[in-house]
Scaffold this active site. Structure first.
Site, PDB file in Angstrom:
ATOM      1  N   CYS A   1       0.864  -1.176   0.000  1.00  0.00           N
ATOM      2  CA  CYS A   1       0.000   0.000   0.000  1.00  0.00           C
ATOM      3  C   CYS A   1       0.903   1.228   0.000  1.00  0.00           C
ATOM      4  CB  CYS A   1      -0.924   0.032   1.211  1.00  0.00           C
ATOM      5  SG  CYS A   1      -1.888   1.580   1.305  1.00  0.00           S
TER       6      CYS A   1
ATOM      7  N   MET B   1      -4.575   5.247  -5.453  1.00  0.00           N
ATOM      8  CA  MET B   1      -3.731   4.422  -4.613  1.00  0.00           C
ATOM      9  C   MET B   1      -2.280   4.859  -4.792  1.00  0.00           C
ATOM     10  SD  MET B   1      -6.246   2.850  -6.473  1.00  0.00           S
ATOM     11  CE  MET B   1      -5.640   1.595  -7.589  1.00  0.00           C
TER      12      MET B   1
END
Length: 396
Positions: A104, A318
């Site tokens: 992430c 993201m």
């Protein structure tokens, strides 16, 4: 009726970039969850509140979106070249699994601040005022991340005037550099081509062939042209997430790309690999209104990008997909590069549903293969809550 008292586990709830997650020190986890496996996954799912057929995660810390259904496990690194080992778990909202297949990028910005505040960085390296370079080993993909964390009066500085579209309030800027961000040990372009003819069912696109750039940088990502899917490239979340047929169409594209990229061996495996690859669509610059009501002018951006995460259009972008965008934009001839106008680039500003983001990458051709030396972007991070998270004793 069986009664299992709750157990409490030390935890910190943090925002990193445009994501939120529950952070743990490895040594603070119950013993059975300190190693990979079923016990760890069960614990993290119960912490987040999954699997939840209602898709609300009411009985947990998750926020019912891919951006908020996240967990992080950190430990002091045994490597002399790194300060902290960082493991990321993307928890499925409605299904019983944790996806460990990727990183992430947004929460990467929170790793350095957490590591400093929780004694995972040598105190001798922390100045009274200034910044400290935190060297992070991203254990999911085996790569190095370097973040520069601001320090004021010997403590992590969290507040500031850095604004990030997709985050309501300003905070302190945390620059994050992803070193050699190609995912794993594979080539940046797993098929060996900058643009592929991706075969998909005819109901996805007329003729069953979709132009696609499939890249392993930051996170495995497949880029397609918005126009090829009859989109403008200025869509906001509801235009995609409110259309079940559109979501099914993107999932079909994602599954076929995963197979073509060698991430799965058969199409059915894609359902249990929701975190990777990502699928995104790109378009040349044009003016539009972001979800906040902010006007994004065509002159302020190089291209527009919309990306899906865990089956839904992301509200912003993201972090790992931003690395993929920067990397693909730096290589002449990819769909991302062409949408940005083509030519050699080492940075782009792209428009996303919440606003804009500037990212940079340096690409070079070495022995006939493309290499990304580094991709850089700025994020911010903040502790939202710290203490203990409680879960029923039968969660392990």
């Amino acid at each position: 009726m069986a009664h299992h008292p709750q157990i409490r586990v030390p935890a910190t709830y943090m925002r990193g970039g445009t994501s939120k997650g529950v952070f743990f020190r490895l040594d603070d986890l119950p013993e059975a969850a300190r190693v990979p496996g079923e016990a760890r996954d069960r614990l993290l799912m119960r912490v987040i509140g999954s699997p939840d057929p209602y898709q609300k995660q009411i009985d947990g810390m998750g926020g019912a979106t891919s951006s908020t259904s996240k967990t992080v496990i950190l430990s002091k690194s045994e490597s002399p070249d790194h300060d902290v080992d960082y493991l990321f778990g993307q928890v499925s909202i409605d299904k019983a699994f944790v996806d460990w297949s990727g990183n992430c990028g947004n929460l990467s910005a929170a790793v350095g601040p957490f590591a400093i505040s929780n004694g995972l960085v040598d105190p001798a390296r922390i100045p009274e005022n200034g910044e400290v370079e935190v060297r992070i080993w991203q254990a999911n993909i085996g790569k190095t991340i370097v973040s520069r964390v601001p320090i004021t009066d010997g403590q992590v500085q969290e507040t500031g005037d850095f604004e990030l579209d997709g985050v309501t309030f300003p905070a302190a800027e945390v620059p994050v550099a992803f070193k050699d961000p190609a995912d794993g040990e594979g080539a940046i372009f797993p098929t060996g081509r900058l643009v592929d003819d991706l075969e998909v069912p005819a109901e996805v696109v007329e003729g069953g062939i979709l132009k696609a750039t499939m890249i392993n940088a930051g996170i495995p990502t497949v880029f397609v042209n918005a126009d090829d899917l009859d989109y403008s490239g200025s869509e906001l979340q509801e235009a995609i997430n409110g259309d079940p047929q559109a979501l099914e169409r993107f999932e079909t594209i994602r599954a076929h790309a995963a197979l073509r990229m060698g991430l799965i061996k058969e199409l059915g495996e894609a359902a249990n690999r929701q975190h990777t690859p990502k699928v995104a669509f790109v378009a040349p610059p044009a003016s539009y209104t972001a979800s906040s009501g902010k006007a994004v002018e065509a002159e302020a951006i190089d291209l527009r990008v919309r990306a899906l995460s865990m089956g839904k259009l992301h509200h912003a972008m993201m972090g790992t997909a931003a690395v993929a965008i920067a990397s693909a934009a730096a290589i002449e001839g990819t769909l991302v590069n062409l949408a940005a106008g083509g030519g050699k680039r080492n940075a782009v500003t792209f428009g996303h549903p919440s606003g804009t983001l500037r990212v940079g990458a340096e690409a070079s051709l070495v022995d006939g293969r493309w290499v990304i030396d580094e991709a850089v972007m700025s994020r911010s991070a903040r502790v939202l809550m710290e203490g203990w998270v409680r879960v029923p004793g039968d969660s392990l």
